[in-house]
Design a protein around this motif. Sequence first.
Motif, PDB file in Angstrom:
ATOM      1  N   PRO A  26      -4.804   6.392   9.531  1.00 14.69           N
ATOM      2  CA  PRO A  26      -3.728   6.908   8.663  1.00 14.69           C
ATOM      3  C   PRO A  26      -2.822   5.814   8.108  1.00 14.69           C
ATOM      4  CG  PRO A  26      -3.933   8.253  10.636  1.00 14.69           C
ATOM      5  CD  PRO A  26      -4.793   7.048  10.851  1.00 14.69           C
ATOM      6  N   VAL A  27      -2.554   4.790   8.927  1.00 14.77           N
ATOM      7  CA  VAL A  27      -1.724   3.692   8.436  1.00 14.77           C
ATOM      8  C   VAL A  27      -2.420   2.970   7.282  1.00 14.77           C
ATOM      9  CG1 VAL A  27      -0.718   1.467   9.052  1.00 14.77           C
ATOM     10  CG2 VAL A  27      -0.529   3.391  10.621  1.00 14.77           C
ATOM     11  N   LEU A  28      -3.737   2.782   7.408  1.00 12.33           N
ATOM     12  CA  LEU A  28      -4.489   2.149   6.325  1.00 12.33           C
ATOM     13  C   LEU A  28      -4.463   2.992   5.064  1.00 12.33           C
ATOM     14  CD1 LEU A  28      -6.454  -0.132   5.430  1.00 12.33           C
ATOM     15  CD2 LEU A  28      -8.313   1.287   6.299  1.00 12.33           C
ATOM     16  N   GLU A  29      -4.576   4.297   5.210  1.00 12.09           N
ATOM     17  CA  GLU A  29      -4.617   5.177   4.049  1.00 12.09           C
ATOM     18  C   GLU A  29      -3.264   5.314   3.364  1.00 12.09           C
ATOM     19  OE1 GLU A  29      -6.222   8.734   5.660  1.00 12.09           O
ATOM     20  OE2 GLU A  29      -8.321   8.065   5.517  1.00 12.09           O
ATOM     21  N   VAL A  30      -2.188   4.883   4.031  1.00 12.12           N
ATOM     22  CA  VAL A  30      -0.870   4.895   3.391  1.00 12.12           C
ATOM     23  C   VAL A  30      -0.863   3.994   2.166  1.00 12.12           C
ATOM     24  CG1 VAL A  30       1.533   4.167   3.710  1.00 12.12           C
ATOM     25  CG2 VAL A  30       0.426   5.581   5.422  1.00 12.12           C
ATOM     26  N   LEU A  31      -1.667   2.930   2.190  1.00 11.24           N
ATOM     27  CA  LEU A  31      -1.727   2.020   1.038  1.00 11.24           C
ATOM     28  C   LEU A  31      -2.152   2.747  -0.230  1.00 11.24           C
ATOM     29  CD1 LEU A  31      -3.428  -1.109   2.664  1.00 11.24           C
ATOM     30  CD2 LEU A  31      -1.026  -0.877   1.995  1.00 11.24           C
ATOM     31  N   ALA A  32      -2.981   3.794  -0.078  1.00 15.52           N
ATOM     32  CA  ALA A  32      -3.437   4.531  -1.253  1.00 15.52           C
ATOM     33  C   ALA A  32      -2.333   5.384  -1.862  1.00 15.52           C
ATOM     34  CB  ALA A  32      -4.629   5.417  -0.879  1.00 15.52           C
ATOM     35  N   GLY A  33      -1.273   5.654  -1.098  1.00 13.93           N
ATOM     36  CA  GLY A  33      -0.198   6.488  -1.613  1.00 13.93           C
ATOM     37  C   GLY A  33       0.938   5.729  -2.253  1.00 13.93           C
ATOM     38  N   ILE A  34       0.898   4.402  -2.214  1.00 14.16           N
ATOM     39  CA  ILE A  34       1.962   3.613  -2.835  1.00 14.16           C
ATOM     40  C   ILE A  34       1.801   3.674  -4.353  1.00 14.16           C
ATOM     41  CG2 ILE A  34       2.941   1.307  -3.063  1.00 14.16           C
ATOM     42  CD1 ILE A  34       1.994   0.716  -0.255  1.00 14.16           C
ATOM     43  N   PRO A  35       2.856   3.951  -5.113  1.00 18.09           N
ATOM     44  CA  PRO A  35       2.749   3.987  -6.581  1.00 18.09           C
ATOM     45  C   PRO A  35       2.226   2.658  -7.133  1.00 18.09           C
ATOM     46  CG  PRO A  35       4.844   4.904  -5.862  1.00 18.09           C
ATOM     47  CD  PRO A  35       4.209   4.299  -4.650  1.00 18.09           C
ATOM     48  N   THR A  36       1.366   2.757  -8.123  1.00 18.06           N
ATOM     49  CA  THR A  36       0.758   1.542  -8.663  1.00 18.06           C
ATOM     50  C   THR A  36       1.756   0.646  -9.377  1.00 18.06           C
ATOM     51  OG1 THR A  36       0.133   2.787 -10.649  1.00 18.06           O
ATOM     52  CG2 THR A  36      -1.491   2.653  -8.889  1.00 18.06           C
ATOM     53  N   VAL A  37       2.848   1.236  -9.875  1.00 19.85           N
ATOM     54  CA  VAL A  37       3.861   0.390 -10.504  1.00 19.85           C
ATOM     55  C   VAL A  37       4.492  -0.544  -9.477  1.00 19.85           C
ATOM     56  CG1 VAL A  37       5.710   2.085 -10.188  1.00 19.85           C
ATOM     57  CG2 VAL A  37       5.850   0.420 -12.049  1.00 19.85           C
ATOM     58  N   VAL A  38       4.578  -0.092  -8.228  1.00 22.28           N
ATOM     59  CA  VAL A  38       5.093  -0.950  -7.160  1.00 22.28           C
ATOM     60  C   VAL A  38       4.130  -2.112  -6.925  1.00 22.28           C
ATOM     61  CG1 VAL A  38       5.746  -1.033  -4.726  1.00 22.28           C
ATOM     62  CG2 VAL A  38       6.321   0.966  -6.116  1.00 22.28           C
ATOM     63  N   TYR A  39       2.830  -1.813  -6.911  1.00 25.32           N
ATOM     64  CA  TYR A  39       1.836  -2.874  -6.782  1.00 25.32           C
ATOM     65  C   TYR A  39       1.961  -3.882  -7.921  1.00 25.32           C
ATOM     66  CZ  TYR A  39      -0.886  -0.693  -3.016  1.00 25.32           C
ATOM     67  OH  TYR A  39      -1.302  -0.195  -1.810  1.00 25.32           O
ATOM     68  N   GLY A  40       2.205  -3.383  -9.130  1.00 25.99           N
ATOM     69  CA  GLY A  40       2.311  -4.276 -10.275  1.00 25.99           C
ATOM     70  C   GLY A  40       3.477  -5.241 -10.155  1.00 25.99           C
ATOM     71  N   PHE A  41       4.642  -4.744  -9.776  1.00 25.72           N
ATOM     72  CA  PHE A  41       5.791  -5.623  -9.603  1.00 25.72           C
ATOM     73  C   PHE A  41       5.608  -6.549  -8.407  1.00 25.72           C
ATOM     74  CE2 PHE A  41       8.050  -2.553 -12.335  1.00 25.72           C
ATOM     75  CZ  PHE A  41       8.650  -3.459 -13.201  1.00 25.72           C
ATOM     76  N   PHE A  42       4.903  -6.083  -7.372  1.00 29.25           N
ATOM     77  CA  PHE A  42       4.617  -6.953  -6.238  1.00 29.25           C
ATOM     78  C   PHE A  42       3.733  -8.119  -6.669  1.00 29.25           C
ATOM     79  CE2 PHE A  42       1.750  -7.989  -2.649  1.00 29.25           C
ATOM     80  CZ  PHE A  42       2.691  -8.502  -1.761  1.00 29.25           C
ATOM     81  N   ALA A  43       2.743  -7.836  -7.520  1.00 33.09           N
ATOM     82  CA  ALA A  43       1.883  -8.912  -8.016  1.00 33.09           C
ATOM     83  C   ALA A  43       2.666  -9.891  -8.877  1.00 33.09           C
ATOM     84  CB  ALA A  43       0.725  -8.319  -8.817  1.00 33.09           C
ATOM     85  N   LEU A  44       3.583  -9.375  -9.696  1.00 35.28           N
ATOM     86  CA  LEU A  44       4.325 -10.233 -10.618  1.00 35.28           C
ATOM     87  C   LEU A  44       5.389 -11.059  -9.906  1.00 35.28           C
ATOM     88  CD1 LEU A  44       4.855 -11.029 -13.599  1.00 35.28           C
ATOM     89  CD2 LEU A  44       6.450  -9.102 -13.710  1.00 35.28           C
TER      90      LEU A  44
END
Length: 317
Positions: A129-147
């Motif tokens: 379940p902890v691993l699957e939490v990554l799938a629920g993070i909004p992709t815009v958050v991933y984008g700003f994390f990458a930037l």
Amino acid sequence: MSAPEKGRRRSAAGSPGFLRRSQPRHGEKVIKVLLVAASLVSVATTIGIVIALIPPSMEFFRHVSFGEFISGTEWSPLFKPPHFGVLPLVGGTLMVTLIALLVAVPLGLGAAVYLSEYADPRLRSVFKPVLEVLAGIPTVVYGFFALKAITPLLKDIWPAGDGPQVFNALAAGFVMGVMIIPTIASLAEDSMSAVPHGLRDGAYALGSSRMQVSTRVVFPAALSGIVAAIVLGISRAVGETMIVAIAAGGRPNLSFNPLEGMQTMTAFIAAAGIGDLPTGSIGYQTIFAVGALLFVMTLVMNLLSIRLVRKYREVYE
């Protein structure tokens, strides 16, 4: 009628397994109708997408030749003179997707093997379940994390003068790979867990180690499910928008250097579909032409995955 025949009839009529006409089960009929309706909605949605894409795409190809569109190396539909070569968008999409797969496939399959073959049930019930939490993070958050995090980190560890640009495909692909790890890991682990334990027991009885059982018995037996998991991850990577729009940039660039900024097909659709283009213009129709090409690419990929799944599927009694 003879006594034996009467006895047989009496015993058949009085037996628990004697077939009688049961009461109509209206609840099962309702459930069946709902399931059929759900299936028809999926089919109707796909048909609706095709119907929405075809007319504007055909209108676009009345003004632009298909050869120029599919083989051109310059994409600038809103400039004068306009150029409609879609290869820079396709190249950016494939570059980011490839980087994401290089991150997600090893880590995702490694996590799946660990959860299926090494982790005890209590740890698996917490870790998955902890691993699957990554799938629920909004992709815009991933984008700003990458930037804001990955790109500065790459600049710090890269040699001076050769570091990545502010917008680059490497950071976007890396973070996208992290995003699709749960998809690959969860589906692959479910497929491995479905392999009968008799195969494992037989391999252990022959003196195999746990690594040998995992890689030579369980992994080949679950190959069809693993392929399906990887293809689903590819589909999600190809269709991702926000990460590439934020971290990869908005400049069409046909390059093999992942340190440069690139624009993907989905990022162009998102940027061009904001509403600034007049409806019916050639610039507006490019959205549908790129969307139709993306739809065809995804469809071909899914058809190939279905063929691979059927080819390597293992059926156990």
